[in-house]
Design a protein around this motif. Structure first.
Motif, PDB file in Angstrom:
ATOM      1  N   ALA A 189      13.317   0.386  19.558  1.00 44.66           N
ATOM      2  CA  ALA A 189      13.482  -0.952  18.979  1.00 44.66           C
ATOM      3  C   ALA A 189      12.105  -1.511  18.661  1.00 44.66           C
ATOM      4  CB  ALA A 189      14.208  -1.866  19.964  1.00 44.66           C
ATOM      5  N   PRO A 190      12.038  -2.551  17.822  1.00 49.76           N
ATOM      6  CA  PRO A 190      10.759  -3.178  17.515  1.00 49.76           C
ATOM      7  C   PRO A 190      10.122  -3.782  18.769  1.00 49.76           C
ATOM      8  CG  PRO A 190      12.428  -3.841  15.948  1.00 49.76           C
ATOM      9  CD  PRO A 190      13.139  -3.130  17.053  1.00 49.76           C
ATOM     10  N   LEU A 191       8.833  -3.992  18.716  1.00 52.46           N
ATOM     11  CA  LEU A 191       8.122  -4.540  19.856  1.00 52.46           C
ATOM     12  C   LEU A 191       8.605  -5.934  20.219  1.00 52.46           C
ATOM     13  CD1 LEU A 191       4.427  -3.425  19.071  1.00 52.46           C
ATOM     14  CD2 LEU A 191       5.928  -2.527  20.862  1.00 52.46           C
ATOM     15  N   PHE A 192       8.865  -6.780  19.196  1.00 54.69           N
ATOM     16  CA  PHE A 192       9.282  -8.154  19.508  1.00 54.69           C
ATOM     17  C   PHE A 192      10.642  -8.180  20.180  1.00 54.69           C
ATOM     18  CE2 PHE A 192      10.939  -7.457  15.226  1.00 54.69           C
ATOM     19  CZ  PHE A 192      12.216  -7.960  15.289  1.00 54.69           C
ATOM     20  N   THR A 193      11.524  -7.191  19.828  1.00 51.98           N
ATOM     21  CA  THR A 193      12.840  -7.115  20.477  1.00 51.98           C
ATOM     22  C   THR A 193      12.698  -6.740  21.941  1.00 51.98           C
ATOM     23  OG1 THR A 193      13.863  -6.459  18.384  1.00 51.98           O
ATOM     24  CG2 THR A 193      15.110  -6.017  20.406  1.00 51.98           C
ATOM     25  N   ALA A 194      11.857  -5.747  22.192  1.00 53.33           N
ATOM     26  CA  ALA A 194      11.634  -5.315  23.566  1.00 53.33           C
ATOM     27  C   ALA A 194      11.026  -6.434  24.401  1.00 53.33           C
ATOM     28  CB  ALA A 194      10.714  -4.092  23.583  1.00 53.33           C
ATOM     29  N   GLU A 195      10.084  -7.160  23.773  1.00 55.48           N
ATOM     30  CA  GLU A 195       9.448  -8.254  24.503  1.00 55.48           C
ATOM     31  C   GLU A 195      10.452  -9.359  24.820  1.00 55.48           C
ATOM     32  OE1 GLU A 195       5.585 -11.257  24.139  1.00 55.48           O
ATOM     33  OE2 GLU A 195       6.212 -10.052  22.408  1.00 55.48           O
ATOM     34  N   ALA A 196      11.334  -9.669  23.867  1.00 53.09           N
ATOM     35  CA  ALA A 196      12.329 -10.716  24.066  1.00 53.09           C
ATOM     36  C   ALA A 196      13.306 -10.338  25.166  1.00 53.09           C
ATOM     37  CB  ALA A 196      13.079 -10.979  22.763  1.00 53.09           C
ATOM     38  N   LEU A 197      13.717  -9.071  25.179  1.00 49.78           N
ATOM     39  CA  LEU A 197      14.649  -8.618  26.220  1.00 49.78           C
ATOM     40  C   LEU A 197      14.013  -8.675  27.601  1.00 49.78           C
ATOM     41  CD1 LEU A 197      16.348  -5.587  24.426  1.00 49.78           C
ATOM     42  CD2 LEU A 197      17.499  -7.638  25.270  1.00 49.78           C
ATOM     43  N   LEU A 198      12.770  -8.230  27.689  1.00 49.61           N
ATOM     44  CA  LEU A 198      12.079  -8.248  28.978  1.00 49.61           C
ATOM     45  C   LEU A 198      11.877  -9.674  29.473  1.00 49.61           C
ATOM     46  CD1 LEU A 198       9.426  -5.439  28.349  1.00 49.61           C
ATOM     47  CD2 LEU A 198      11.275  -5.358  30.020  1.00 49.61           C
ATOM     48  N   ARG A 199      11.556 -10.592  28.545  1.00 47.40           N
ATOM     49  CA  ARG A 199      11.337 -11.979  28.930  1.00 47.40           C
ATOM     50  C   ARG A 199      12.625 -12.606  29.413  1.00 47.40           C
ATOM     51  NH1 ARG A 199       9.733 -13.830  24.421  1.00 47.40           N
ATOM     52  NH2 ARG A 199       7.541 -13.324  24.672  1.00 47.40           N
ATOM     53  N   ALA A 200      13.722 -12.261  28.724  1.00 49.93           N
ATOM     54  CA  ALA A 200      15.018 -12.851  29.070  1.00 49.93           C
ATOM     55  C   ALA A 200      15.509 -12.396  30.428  1.00 49.93           C
ATOM     56  CB  ALA A 200      16.043 -12.503  27.989  1.00 49.93           C
ATOM     57  N   HIS A 201      15.098 -11.194  30.838  1.00 49.97           N
ATOM     58  CA  HIS A 201      15.582 -10.643  32.114  1.00 49.97           C
ATOM     59  C   HIS A 201      14.450 -10.491  33.138  1.00 49.97           C
ATOM     60  CE1 HIS A 201      19.555  -9.931  30.447  1.00 49.97           C
ATOM     61  NE2 HIS A 201      18.962  -9.460  29.348  1.00 49.97           N
ATOM     62  N   GLY A 202      13.463 -11.340  33.028  1.00 45.38           N
ATOM     63  CA  GLY A 202      12.404 -11.382  34.043  1.00 45.38           C
ATOM     64  C   GLY A 202      11.625 -10.094  34.167  1.00 45.38           C
ATOM     65  N   ASN A 203      11.385  -9.439  33.033  1.00 43.85           N
ATOM     66  CA  ASN A 203      10.649  -8.174  33.000  1.00 43.85           C
ATOM     67  C   ASN A 203      11.333  -7.077  33.796  1.00 43.85           C
ATOM     68  OD1 ASN A 203       8.552  -9.119  31.333  1.00 43.85           O
ATOM     69  ND2 ASN A 203       7.505 -10.032  33.119  1.00 43.85           N
ATOM     70  N   ASP A 204      12.652  -7.206  33.964  1.00 44.64           N
ATOM     71  CA  ASP A 204      13.440  -6.176  34.647  1.00 44.64           C
ATOM     72  C   ASP A 204      13.831  -5.139  33.604  1.00 44.64           C
ATOM     73  OD1 ASP A 204      15.246  -4.595  35.965  1.00 44.64           O
ATOM     74  OD2 ASP A 204      16.298  -6.259  36.931  1.00 44.64           O
ATOM     75  N   LYS A 205      13.132  -4.035  33.552  1.00 40.78           N
ATOM     76  CA  LYS A 205      13.344  -3.049  32.509  1.00 40.78           C
ATOM     77  C   LYS A 205      14.735  -2.425  32.543  1.00 40.78           C
ATOM     78  CE  LYS A 205      10.735   0.677  32.453  1.00 40.78           C
ATOM     79  NZ  LYS A 205       9.548   1.531  32.260  1.00 40.78           N
ATOM     80  N   PRO A 206      15.281  -2.008  33.696  1.00 38.96           N
ATOM     81  CA  PRO A 206      16.640  -1.434  33.710  1.00 38.96           C
ATOM     82  C   PRO A 206      17.687  -2.423  33.192  1.00 38.96           C
ATOM     83  CG  PRO A 206      15.516  -0.895  35.732  1.00 38.96           C
ATOM     84  CD  PRO A 206      14.656  -1.887  35.015  1.00 38.96           C
ATOM     85  N   ARG A 207      17.560  -3.691  33.605  1.00 42.32           N
ATOM     86  CA  ARG A 207      18.521  -4.703  33.141  1.00 42.32           C
ATOM     87  C   ARG A 207      18.400  -4.912  31.638  1.00 42.32           C
ATOM     88  NH1 ARG A 207      23.385  -6.850  33.515  1.00 42.32           N
ATOM     89  NH2 ARG A 207      23.416  -9.095  33.034  1.00 42.32           N
ATOM     90  N   SER A 208      17.193  -4.879  31.104  1.00 43.49           N
ATOM     91  CA  SER A 208      16.973  -5.032  29.662  1.00 43.49           C
ATOM     92  C   SER A 208      17.608  -3.888  28.891  1.00 43.49           C
ATOM     93  CB  SER A 208      15.470  -5.094  29.367  1.00 43.49           C
ATOM     94  OG  SER A 208      14.874  -6.195  30.024  1.00 43.49           O
ATOM     95  N   PHE A 209      17.480  -2.652  29.422  1.00 42.18           N
ATOM     96  CA  PHE A 209      18.095  -1.500  28.765  1.00 42.18           C
ATOM     97  C   PHE A 209      19.607  -1.640  28.723  1.00 42.18           C
ATOM     98  CE2 PHE A 209      14.421   1.517  30.073  1.00 42.18           C
ATOM     99  CZ  PHE A 209      13.591   0.856  29.188  1.00 42.18           C
ATOM    100  N   GLN A 210      20.183  -2.129  29.831  1.00 42.21           N
ATOM    101  CA  GLN A 210      21.640  -2.295  29.915  1.00 42.21           C
ATOM    102  C   GLN A 210      22.141  -3.295  28.866  1.00 42.21           C
ATOM    103  OE1 GLN A 210      22.995  -3.589  33.746  1.00 42.21           O
ATOM    104  NE2 GLN A 210      25.153  -3.436  33.225  1.00 42.21           N
ATOM    105  N   MET A 211      21.437  -4.419  28.756  1.00 45.58           N
ATOM    106  CA  MET A 211      21.842  -5.433  27.784  1.00 45.58           C
ATOM    107  C   MET A 211      21.669  -4.944  26.358  1.00 45.58           C
ATOM    108  SD  MET A 211      23.102  -7.819  29.461  1.00 45.58           S
ATOM    109  CE  MET A 211      23.336  -8.930  28.069  1.00 45.58           C
ATOM    110  N   PHE A 212      20.613  -4.140  26.134  1.00 43.73           N
ATOM    111  CA  PHE A 212      20.387  -3.630  24.782  1.00 43.73           C
ATOM    112  C   PHE A 212      21.503  -2.662  24.373  1.00 43.73           C
ATOM    113  CE2 PHE A 212      18.419  -0.771  21.657  1.00 43.73           C
ATOM    114  CZ  PHE A 212      17.977  -1.710  20.717  1.00 43.73           C
ATOM    115  N   SER A 213      21.993  -1.838  25.338  1.00 44.60           N
ATOM    116  CA  SER A 213      23.078  -0.899  25.027  1.00 44.60           C
ATOM    117  C   SER A 213      24.369  -1.639  24.736  1.00 44.60           C
ATOM    118  CB  SER A 213      23.277   0.073  26.189  1.00 44.60           C
ATOM    119  OG  SER A 213      23.667  -0.627  27.360  1.00 44.60           O
ATOM    120  N   VAL A 214      24.594  -2.801  25.387  1.00 49.13           N
ATOM    121  CA  VAL A 214      25.788  -3.599  25.125  1.00 49.13           C
ATOM    122  C   VAL A 214      25.736  -4.164  23.706  1.00 49.13           C
ATOM    123  CG1 VAL A 214      27.014  -5.711  25.746  1.00 49.13           C
ATOM    124  CG2 VAL A 214      26.177  -4.180  27.533  1.00 49.13           C
TER     125      VAL A 214
END
Length: 278
Positions: A251-276
């Protein structure tokens, strides 16, 4: 003179102090010419008169050699043994197989006499050294088997001599060629009380290696205290996390950054939300 010298040497070698002292005192020429530091040669394993006086605990003759005739207790024989080594072997000597062989017909006061001899050796001062100090008896000298005088005194069970050596700085942690300390030597020769005493002193004394380690820790303590990551370090780690996440999510960098920010830099949780979302 030659016959007198031979008789005197035999008396020393045989441990007959009374005869040796009588010969020495009754022969002015012998008294004048005798050098207690001179080796008796290869047939006698390069022992000196001082070696034999110490070996048999001849306190009268030893005192004369040290303080009247300029004897030097640091002289070595063919086994690299000093007078202190031979003295601390006590009425028993170490034979080639490593076992202790008792010398019979020793006086009951042998330990007292040897302790008296040891005090004299420890009191001895030799030539003046460059630093302004005087040469002293090498208390931790090692022979060819890496034994110190303390090893022999402990193996012989000579409590008073052991106490004197330890008091004057004898190394409790020194190991011989068998990796035995003086405490080990005492234990192997069944001097249990002496072994326990040495062991307790080892516990409450400071091993030189331990002192080096403590010095390293002390040096570390003097450095600047750790105050956590600096802001620039945190930013660098965050950028690495965003790039890594973007690569894994494709994914683009800004998308990854937004997901990490939304989930407190929790990378596994960000991956889960991105797959949904996909």
């Amino acid at each position: 003179m030659g016959n007198t010298t031979t008789k005197f040497r035999k008396a020393l070698i045989n441990g007959d102090e009374n005869l040796a002292y009588q010969i020495y005192e009754s022969n002015p020429q012998l008294k004048e010419s005798l050098d207690p530091n001179t080796s008796y040669g290869e047939p006698y394993q390069h022992n000196t008169p001082l070696h034999y006086a110490a070996r048999h605990g001849m306190n009268r003759i030893l005192g004369t050699f040290l303080f009247v005739r300029d004897g030097n207790p640091n002289k070595r024989n063919v086994h690299n043994e000093t007078s202190m080594h031979l003295l601390c072997m006590g009425p028993q000597i170490m034979i080639s197989e490593g076992a202790l062989h008792p010398r019979l017909a020793r006086p009951s006061e042998d330990d007292f006499r040897r302790a008296d001899c040891l005090r004299m050796i420890l009191k001895w001062k030799g030539a003046k050294l460059d630093q302004g100090e005087y040469e002293r008896a090498a208390i931790d000298a090692v022979d060819n088997k890496k034994n110190t005088p303390l090893h022999y005194a402990a193996a012989s069970g000579m409590k008073t001599c052991v106490e004197l050596l330890v008091k004057h700085g004898g190394d409790l942690f020194a190991e011989n060629e068998n990796k035995d300390t003086p405490c080990d030597c005492a234990e192997k020769q069944h001097h249990k009380d002496l072994a326990l005493n040495l062991e307790s002193q080892m516990v409450f004394s400071r091993d030189p290696e331990a002192e080096d380690i403590e010095a390293e820790y002390a040096a570390l303590d003097k450095r600047e205290p750790y105050e956590g990551l600096r802001p620039q370090d945190l930013r660098r780690l965050k950028d690495m996390l965003i790039v890594e996440s973007a690569d894994m999510l494709q994914a683009p960098l800004f998308t990854a950054e937004a997901l990490l920010r939304a989930h407190g830099n929790d990378k596994p949780r960000s991956f889960q939300m991105f797959s949904v979302l996909l």
